[in-house]
Scaffold this active site. Structure first.
Site, PDB file in Angstrom:
ATOM      1  N   HIS A 188      30.121-101.868  -2.169  1.00 61.73           N
ATOM      2  CA  HIS A 188      31.068-102.767  -1.507  1.00 61.73           C
ATOM      3  C   HIS A 188      31.739-102.078  -0.321  1.00 61.73           C
ATOM      4  CE1 HIS A 188      30.735-105.177  -5.204  1.00 61.73           C
ATOM      5  NE2 HIS A 188      31.238-106.177  -4.492  1.00 61.73           N
ATOM      6  N   LYS A 248      37.964-102.637  -1.063  1.00 60.03           N
ATOM      7  CA  LYS A 248      38.009-103.208  -2.411  1.00 60.03           C
ATOM      8  C   LYS A 248      38.847-102.290  -3.303  1.00 60.03           C
ATOM      9  CE  LYS A 248      34.813-104.934  -5.990  1.00 60.03           C
ATOM     10  NZ  LYS A 248      35.457-106.234  -6.102  1.00 60.03           N
TER      11      LYS A 248
END
Lengths: 248, 248, 248, 248
Positions: free
Chosen positions: D135, D139
């Site tokens: 990701h 995040k």
């Protein structure tokens, strides 16, 4: 214990099958035969399942002979045309046992079989789909039979759901877009060090799904061969494709 | 502060350059011009570096005009032939300032430039090498200019070290083996959801080296454009390729 | 012809070296020795280069003995500490021949050595970098020595160019972010079917560069071993790392 | 035409839903509401389906209010505990309409939903399975909820078929083996330039199957949201997971 005879036992694949049959807990080797050996030695007394891994030029004759001997057959040799398959079906209809079974698989690698199956399930949800297969540089045909099969699997799924042609604005190309199989672009890479690999790429706006199967060596086919040996006798008649024996 | 004028400021790439110039600590926007604007507004008083991101049909005229105005130029527009490049060199020889500089890059993505450079370094150590490029389906040309460049990079490295043709036993193929560029097989995938991606595959017995560059959006080119803006004036004459400004 | 003696010739790696030496055009096998054999048989009359592929517990003694015999040595055994390396340097300083050479490589796979080298060149141009190594599940240490080395290579490059910590907003994690080696996150996957693989991921806004080295089997190390055998004698003293013998 | 009201219309996801609803041929925008707006405006006269994309702290209240208004609801907000889900079920049991429906999906990306589903189908055929999620570095949680879900999917499939622990000889590790979720190793990479990606690796002797889902931007969720909007009303009660609406 399933009694297994191996036809083509001195070949590279056949030799692997002999080892796999010897090592598995629920199979035992009956006969290991090769070119020149008499197939009438194989019979229901010594053999539950014969595994045929030879060459396309003799495979049909071997399979017909084994059906005539009354044993079930698992076939790994390639080169099956519709005509040859019809001969197998006809021989099965006249076989000594009513529930006799023959199983033919174009590919025994479970990862490759699953990749093909998943490509079919996924294809209807994506605008674009292409296939890249990668093999060792000694392979004489391109693209691989597995890649052609996957292209048809994708095309069938798109047709069934009413998807039209994939988006492609290409105007000038000297061949880089690959071979179009049933509307699906298929690319073949040949690289020293590789064995047999296939990648299915599926795309929508903003997202991609990639399914890749790697077969690093011939050992990768043995779980699939054993799966077929264990399941063939429960499926009378002719069955094609390892996915039929997977619980999907 | 480097004073930067953007030619083609209303285009998609040019608009990104305007933003990047405004955001960087060491650059400031001088003029933002587009089609129809008078390039004689650009001069050494207001501009250190002009960035040209227009279309191939007007880029040469723009660059020649900007050279005549006495400013250094960074060019992102594609479509440069040897003839056009010669005209740029000639104009530079007669430019107002003796140390004037023009920089042209076929690709400003640092990852793509490094992938190409690494492919060249690695190619001599591998028996096999192929290039797979993957782009959005609105692209009209295939394969990409970047992939063609990488194929030549690989071929040059192989020639320099005396490597012969790559191993390839393919006998039957309907086009899946892709386009052969300078002896290197190049494959082009078009998939909705993708932007611009290139993968270089190199193989020896038992091993593979893969170098992959992904450009997910146009923002990926801005670090390269700024790198060029910062370095162009220290390199008088015509320089081609962002690798010249990387410390490799 | 380079005369090569193999120490550890009955081991898996040593056996591969024996085969590789026999097959190469410019090398010939001198002695193939293993545990219990007398290393004083190895001498400059029969051996140009000794290749040592044994186990960490005996490698230092073997290398010191071979230096004493006056031959150059290529070492593939792992487990070299700074103390052990100092002992090798000391022995070389007192060696029979003034230009005697020892070469030690933590990894002989050219793809892995190039991946590490490219990671070092690229790291300064990217905000983020992580390492994923993947091996067969029989490996006892995690992460691999190669991955630790690559993490340090990346960290050194970032320090040299003044890059600070990588962006990472992670607040809650139960261990999924892996091991932090010199500021670089390293992840280790263990999967049946794999051999030895490493992937370096580098990211900027909008772009990614991926460098992956796959070693599918032990044969992948032989080109590197032969490269070392051919180059060691031209590099007196102790040399560490196959990149020293690559023309990069 | 399906009349759709969007709750959280000024948020990033909600804004994308407004656009998607406007663009699709079979949906039309009813109301676009955000924080502070009165949900009693939403009723069966103007709305067939309400799409709720807000924040976990208000989502339950919104969903309960929308159920009370007699409309079906598609929920994209995360953070649903068993307790919250029970409240939704209770509200549905007392809803104005007997066949009222609520659909909650932890992930609307079709590629991610398929990857999870395929991992479950494949897991029973492989000795080893691990999950790598990648990701953007902003995040805050690691690993992703999607990766945790996939780990459980794999673990459930292994348990159902009687597979024991995966092979793993690791003796020394400083954390590189990742987080063990229900017996499955999960690794989380954070890299600038990425968005949301998941890779499932499955291995047998000699073969590997890799399933990878890439979500490059929020637009990737819209086909899934529209799929839910089209299907929710045909599934009375509470439904969880987009796979329930896929024809697999």
């Amino acid at each position: 214990m399933i009694k297994v005879s191996v036809i083509g036992a001195k070949g590279r694949m056949g030799g692997n099958v002999v080892n796999a049959v010897n090592q598995a807990d629920d199979t035992e080797l009956a006969l290991a035969l090769d070119a020149g050996d008499d197939l009438t030695q194989v019979n229901p007394d010594n053999t539950d399942v014969a595994v045929e891994f030879t060459v396309p030029s003799v495979a049909l004759d071997n399979v017909l002979a084994l059906i005539g001997q009354g044993v079930d057959v698992v076939v790994g040799t390639t080169g099956w045309t519709d005509e040859k398959l019809d001969q197998v079906r006809k021989a099965l209809a006249e076989a000594p046992r009513a529930d006799q079974a023959v199983f033919i698989a174009p590919n025994f690698a479970i990862s490759a079989v699953l990749a093909d199956y998943f490509a079919g399930l996924a294809a209807k949800y994506f605008e674009s789909a292409e296939v890249v297969e990668l093999h060792h540089p000694n392979k004489v045909d391109a693209p691989s039979g597995t890649a052609i099969h996957t292209a048809h699997t994708i095309a069938d799924a798109r047709r069934a759901t009413g998807l039209g042609p994939m988006p492609d604005a290409t105007e000038t190309d000297g061949g880089s877009r690959g071979q179009v199989v049933d509307g699906v672009h298929v690319h073949a890479v040949r690289l020293r060090g590789l064995n047999a690999h296939e990648e299915v790429l599926l795309g929508n706006a903003g997202e991609q799904l990639t399914i890749r199967a790697d077969s690093f060596d011939r050992g990768s086919f043995m779980p699939g061969v054993l799966l077929a040996v264990r399941n063939v006798s429960a499926h009378p008649g002719l069955t094609i494709g390892l996915d039929k024996f997977l619980d999907l």
